[in-house]
Enzyme design. Structure first.
Site, mmCIF file in Angstrom:
data_model
loop_
_atom_site.group_PDB
_atom_site.id
_atom_site.type_symbol
_atom_site.label_atom_id
_atom_site.label_comp_id
_atom_site.label_asym_id
_atom_site.label_seq_id
_atom_site.Cartn_x
_atom_site.Cartn_y
_atom_site.Cartn_z
ATOM 1 C CB CYS A 18 -3.849 -2.236 -7.640
ATOM 2 S SG CYS A 18 -3.332 -2.088 -5.997
ATOM 3 C CG ASN A 58 -6.255 -0.225 -10.106
ATOM 4 O OD1 ASN A 58 -5.203 -0.594 -10.561
ATOM 5 N ND2 ASN A 58 -6.396 0.089 -8.755
#
Length: 286
Positions: free
Chosen positions: A48, A45
């Site tokens: 985010c 990720n």
């Protein structure tokens, strides 16, 4: 523990682990421990908006190609399983970090994460909402409203993959953002996505949504006579062009229609035939 439980309950399904870390030795440790319990892939990720971007985590990593390159190098060196980099839409040109991620070892790209946003301001308290003890911070906006943005980002990455030869190297693309129906999924696939992900839709409607989504996608395929997703994946990409080209195409279409009814100039208009003559110059008329 969660991965082990998933593997025990669903031995035939893939296990993809998403996470955010910033320190190299932390990447090495977490990747090693996840692979020990049997993950099939990693989704990293880099996107985010809640991942403490003020500490250069989450979204901040995907906005800084230098940091992104280092992290992808570390992860690729440690992982023996495929790695996807999840991209942020909160950037001018999403193809830049996507390119860096695959150049530095990622086997695929997932796009998009949520849009950084402020949901509103309470006009009585004058405080932003939602809040914690009266204070707030921008957060991620998702679901239906982000789908047009997600489609554009997926289209841009997919075209970049085609033009630079990443497709031939086996790099994949996972589409995310506002998927709620089989029709939504079909749009992402038509723009070159290899897979489609759903999160908020399941949160709103529950897991039965997945069956409805699959049924809707199958109905789309039957309607067009497709036997597999490979037959239509990326089929809409050739129809994207530039604004300049669109203007030229429209001018040509209008000129062609004028020629069909003999309207070479303003004097050619007739009173009785005005409606038909005007209709003949609508460029998108079937």
């Amino acid at each position: 523990m969660l991965c082990w439980q998933w593997r025990s309950c669903h031995p035939k399904l893939s296990r993809l682990i998403p996470f955010i870390v910033t320190v190299r030795n932390a990447w090495d440790e977490i990747i090693g421990r996840c692979e020990e319990v049997g993950v099939d892939a990693f989704e990293i990720n880099f996107s985010c908006p809640h991942g403490m971007p003020e500490r250069k985590m989450g979204m901040a990593m995907g906005q800084d190609c230098e940091i992104l390159a280092d992290a992808c190098d570390w992860i690729s060196a440690a992982a023996t399983k495929p790695v996807w980099g999840k991209m942020t839409p909160n950037i001018t040109d999403i193809t830049q970090p996507a390119r860096v991620a695959v150049q530095h070892g990622c086997e695929g790209i997932a796009a998009i994460n949520t849009l950084r946003s402020v949901m509103g301001v309470n006009l009585e308290t004058l405080r932003p909402e939602p809040c914690v003890e009266g204070y707030s911070t921008p957060g991620g906006f998702s679901y239906r409203a982000v789908k047009p943005i997600a489609l554009e980002k997926v289209m841009s990455i997919s075209r970049m993959f085609q033009e630079e030869g990443w497709r031939k190297k086996g790099v994949s693309l996972s589409g995310i953002g506002g998927v709620e129906t089989g029709a939504d999924a079909a749009e992402f696939l038509l723009l070159g996505a290899d897979t489609v992900q759903v999160c908020t839709g399941v949160m709103v409607h529950g897991y039965p949504l997945v069956k409805h989504l699959c049924g809707g996608l199958q109905a789309f395929m039957r309607r067009h006579g497709f036997n597999s997703i490979d037959e239509f994946r990326g089929a809409s990409l050739p129809y994207f062009t530039t604004h300049t080209d669109l203007v030229a195409r429209q001018r040509k279409a209008v000129a062609d229609r004028k020629a069909q009814v003999g309207l070479a100039n303003d004097q050619a208009w007739t009173g009785d035939g005005f409606v038909a003559e005007a209709e003949s110059m609508v460029s998108n008329k079937a």
